[in-house]
Design a protein around this motif. Structure first.
Motif, short mmCIF file in Angstrom:
data_model
loop_
_atom_site.label_atom_id
_atom_site.label_comp_id
_atom_site.label_asym_id
_atom_site.label_seq_id
_atom_site.Cartn_x
_atom_site.Cartn_y
_atom_site.Cartn_z
N TYR A 1 34.52 46.67 1.42
CA TYR A 1 33.66 45.65 0.84
C TYR A 1 34.03 44.29 1.41
O TYR A 1 35.17 44.05 1.81
CB TYR A 1 33.82 45.58 -0.69
N ARG A 2 33.05 43.40 1.40
CA ARG A 2 33.32 42.00 1.71
C ARG A 2 32.88 41.16 0.51
O ARG A 2 31.72 41.24 0.08
CB ARG A 2 32.57 41.55 2.96
N CYS A 3 33.80 40.38 -0.05
CA CYS A 3 33.49 39.52 -1.18
C CYS A 3 33.60 38.07 -0.74
O CYS A 3 34.67 37.63 -0.29
CB CYS A 3 34.43 39.79 -2.34
N VAL A 4 32.52 37.33 -0.85
CA VAL A 4 32.48 35.97 -0.32
C VAL A 4 32.45 34.90 -1.41
O VAL A 4 32.64 33.72 -1.13
CB VAL A 4 31.27 35.79 0.62
N SER A 5 32.18 35.30 -2.66
CA SER A 5 32.17 34.33 -3.75
C SER A 5 32.38 35.08 -5.06
O SER A 5 32.44 36.31 -5.09
CB SER A 5 30.84 33.57 -3.80
N GLU A 6 32.47 34.33 -6.16
CA GLU A 6 32.72 34.96 -7.45
C GLU A 6 31.52 35.77 -7.95
O GLU A 6 31.64 36.52 -8.92
CB GLU A 6 33.09 33.91 -8.49
N THR A 7 30.39 35.63 -7.29
CA THR A 7 29.20 36.38 -7.71
C THR A 7 28.64 37.28 -6.61
O THR A 7 27.64 37.95 -6.84
CB THR A 7 28.08 35.42 -8.16
N GLN A 8 29.27 37.31 -5.44
CA GLN A 8 28.66 38.04 -4.33
C GLN A 8 29.66 38.88 -3.55
O GLN A 8 30.55 38.35 -2.89
CB GLN A 8 27.97 37.08 -3.37
N CYS A 9 29.51 40.18 -3.65
CA CYS A 9 30.23 41.13 -2.81
C CYS A 9 29.21 42.01 -2.10
O CYS A 9 28.10 42.24 -2.61
CB CYS A 9 31.17 42.01 -3.63
N TYR A 10 29.59 42.51 -0.95
CA TYR A 10 28.73 43.41 -0.18
C TYR A 10 29.45 44.73 0.06
O TYR A 10 30.63 44.73 0.43
CB TYR A 10 28.36 42.80 1.17
N ALA A 11 28.75 45.83 -0.15
CA ALA A 11 29.27 47.14 0.25
C ALA A 11 29.04 47.28 1.75
O ALA A 11 27.90 47.19 2.22
CB ALA A 11 28.55 48.24 -0.51
N CYS A 12 30.11 47.48 2.50
CA CYS A 12 29.99 47.49 3.96
C CYS A 12 29.42 48.79 4.51
O CYS A 12 29.02 48.85 5.67
CB CYS A 12 31.36 47.22 4.59
#
Length: 239
Positions: free
Chosen positions: A210-221
């Protein structure tokens, strides 16, 4: 035969739900990473800028599922996993390692000719690492490994290198609980490397990325099997 099929039909919904429950809730993951960043982030004492560090946790499974909101009174037993102790460990660059009950953390360890990266400090030696000990404390827990910058291609993801983390990820795969390997930024020397797609798939072969870029946004890679790593988990294409 009919009775067997009927029994399977009744059992199938619960079985399917159990499998689905073994994946971290991505919104909860964003809150977990935000909690880690707020409480344990490594910051340079001179200029106040964030520096590379990695943290791994092994917590009860329900703390990685839907609607859980981590807070000091319900997550990581903050009184025990004291942020000041973690920062002291980061500051001691001859060791740079913290090992607690539910959390381990590492900065970078200075050697004569190079710095040992935080991912390697937590994951090596693969069969007897801080991560090994952490996972053994709770066999069915939710384990999350977070690194501020993605593992470097030339060392951490070099399958033949002595500081490779790939064998450790292979071992982690055998842990029965929820698993998530998370990063935020790209390692500063890697964004222009063309093989990040291939290298990240080496991680996905063992644990979800996963990539998490903020307290409200993560992406499943993603990237399982023949599927590509999601574009949000790769550097933007050069113009």
């Amino acid at each position: 035969m009919f009775l067997s099929g009927l029994l399977l039909l009744f059992l199938l919904p619960d079985w399917t739900e159990g499998i689905a429950g073994d994946t971290v809730d991505i919104n909860t993951l964003a809150r977990i990473i935000n909690f880690v960043e707020k409480n344990y982030k490594r910051v340079d004492n001179k200029d106040g800028h964030p520096r590379q560090y990695a943290v791994a946790i092994n917590v009860p499974k329900d703390q990685c599922q839907q609607n859980f909101n981590p807070a000091p009174d319900n997550f990581l037993r903050i009184s025990q996993e004291n942020a000041m102790d973690v920062q002291k460990a980061f500051a001691d660059e001859t060791n740079a390692l913290y090992q607690g009950a539910e959390l381990i953390a590492a900065g970078t360890r200075k050697k004569k000719k190079y710095n040992m990266h935080s991912e390697s400090l937590l994951l090596n030696p693969a069969d007897n690492s801080p991560m090994t000990n952490l996972l053994n404390r709770r066999r069915d827990g939710c384990s999350v490994f977070y690194t501020f910058e993605s593992p470097c291609v030339n060392t951490c993801l070099d399958e033949n290198g002595k500081h490779s983390i790939l064998k450790a990820l292979e071992n982690w795969k055998e842990h029965s609980g929820i698993k998530a390997f998370v990063f935020k930024n790209f390692w500063k020397f890697d964004p222009k490397k063309e093989d990040l797609q291939t290298k990240f798939k080496q991680i996905v072969a063992h644990v979800p990325l996963y990539r998490c870029v903020s307290e409200t946004q993560c992406y499943a890679c993603k990237g399982e099997g023949n599927t590509a790593i999601d574009a949000q988990c790769l550097p933007p294409p050069e113009n």
